[in-house]
Design a protein around this motif. Sequence first.
Motif, PDB file in Angstrom:
ATOM      1  N   LEU A  34       0.872  -1.162   0.000  1.00 42.23           N
ATOM      2  CA  LEU A  34       0.000   0.000   0.000  1.00 42.23           C
ATOM      3  C   LEU A  34       0.922   1.229   0.000  1.00 42.23           C
ATOM      4  N   VAL A  35       1.158   1.795  -1.160  1.00 39.40           N
ATOM      5  CA  VAL A  35       2.150   2.849  -1.326  1.00 39.40           C
ATOM      6  C   VAL A  35       1.845   4.043  -0.425  1.00 39.40           C
ATOM      7  N   GLY A  36       2.824   4.420   0.394  1.00 38.96           N
ATOM      8  CA  GLY A  36       2.681   5.556   1.291  1.00 38.96           C
ATOM      9  C   GLY A  36       1.709   5.344   2.438  1.00 38.96           C
ATOM     10  N   ALA A  37       1.238   4.129   2.615  1.00 33.59           N
ATOM     11  CA  ALA A  37       0.235   3.859   3.650  1.00 33.59           C
ATOM     12  C   ALA A  37       0.867   3.797   5.034  1.00 33.59           C
ATOM     13  N   LEU A  38       0.126   4.293   5.999  1.00 33.86           N
ATOM     14  CA  LEU A  38       0.524   4.217   7.395  1.00 33.86           C
ATOM     15  C   LEU A  38      -0.379   3.225   8.119  1.00 33.86           C
ATOM     16  N   ALA A  39       0.203   2.472   9.043  1.00 31.69           N
ATOM     17  CA  ALA A  39      -0.552   1.473   9.787  1.00 31.69           C
ATOM     18  C   ALA A  39      -0.635   1.870  11.252  1.00 31.69           C
ATOM     19  N   VAL A  86       4.424  -3.082   8.999  1.00 29.92           N
ATOM     20  CA  VAL A  86       3.317  -3.908   9.477  1.00 29.92           C
ATOM     21  C   VAL A  86       2.784  -4.683   8.273  1.00 29.92           C
ATOM     22  N   SER A  87       2.623  -5.984   8.446  1.00 26.04           N
ATOM     23  CA  SER A  87       2.148  -6.833   7.350  1.00 26.04           C
ATOM     24  C   SER A  87       0.962  -7.665   7.804  1.00 26.04           C
ATOM     25  N   GLY A  88       0.088  -7.970   6.860  1.00 28.45           N
ATOM     26  CA  GLY A  88      -0.997  -8.899   7.124  1.00 28.45           C
ATOM     27  C   GLY A  88      -0.439 -10.310   7.223  1.00 28.45           C
ATOM     28  N   LEU A 111      -4.800  -9.192   4.694  1.00 29.99           N
ATOM     29  CA  LEU A 111      -4.315  -8.923   3.350  1.00 29.99           C
ATOM     30  C   LEU A 111      -2.813  -9.172   3.279  1.00 29.99           C
ATOM     31  N   PRO A 112      -2.327  -9.678   2.164  1.00 28.73           N
ATOM     32  CA  PRO A 112      -0.881  -9.873   2.012  1.00 28.73           C
ATOM     33  C   PRO A 112      -0.204  -8.564   1.608  1.00 28.73           C
ATOM     34  N   GLU A 113      -0.508  -7.514   2.327  1.00 34.40           N
ATOM     35  CA  GLU A 113       0.021  -6.175   2.056  1.00 34.40           C
ATOM     36  C   GLU A 113       0.820  -5.725   3.265  1.00 34.40           C
ATOM     37  N   HIS A 114       1.520  -4.601   3.111  1.00 33.85           N
ATOM     38  CA  HIS A 114       2.194  -4.036   4.270  1.00 33.85           C
ATOM     39  C   HIS A 114       2.212  -2.514   4.177  1.00 33.85           C
ATOM     40  N   ALA A 115       2.452  -1.894   5.320  1.00 36.43           N
ATOM     41  CA  ALA A 115       2.463  -0.442   5.431  1.00 36.43           C
ATOM     42  C   ALA A 115       3.453  -0.058   6.525  1.00 36.43           C
ATOM     43  N   THR A 116       3.773   1.205   6.591  1.00 38.92           N
ATOM     44  CA  THR A 116       4.685   1.723   7.606  1.00 38.92           C
ATOM     45  C   THR A 116       3.931   1.956   8.914  1.00 38.92           C
ATOM     46  N   LEU A 117       4.515   1.490  10.009  1.00 35.74           N
ATOM     47  CA  LEU A 117       3.883   1.658  11.311  1.00 35.74           C
ATOM     48  C   LEU A 117       3.913   3.124  11.728  1.00 35.74           C
TER      49      LEU A 117
END
Length: 133
Positions: free
Chosen positions: A2-7, A48-50, A61-67
């Motif tokens: 998830l580009v630029g996504a925050l978790a 952070v990853s699913g 989801l098999p996605e990841h984002a920055t914590l």
Amino acid sequence: MLVGALAYVLCGPSGAGKSTAAGLSAGRAVVLSDELPALTRLDSGWKVSGTPFHSDLRAALPEHATLARLALLEQSARVEMAELPPAQAVRRLYAQVFRVGSDARRHARWLALVAGLVRDPGCGLLRFRRESS
């Protein structure tokens, strides 16, 4: 990815409201995992990853984002985010970490990782009601 996504990782013991919060967030945010997300330490921060572990919501989801932030959940009549003193945050968060193995060196490493999470990005206490507001 998830580009630029925050978790935002919500932690708590069984019954604290993790799955409820994930369900209430559906449609407002992408839920990577509502049960056991994976956190990985990188030079630039935490990822952070699913994972395949999830509740009945099937939110994984098999996605990841920055914590961006960790929050320990607490059900309350009030909705607020409160800061936790670092020692209290480490103690409460360490109890939520899925740990494999029992030797002292592993526990020291896990404890150091949790202390790092409390420092960066930080850990708060999220009090919330179990309703969509």
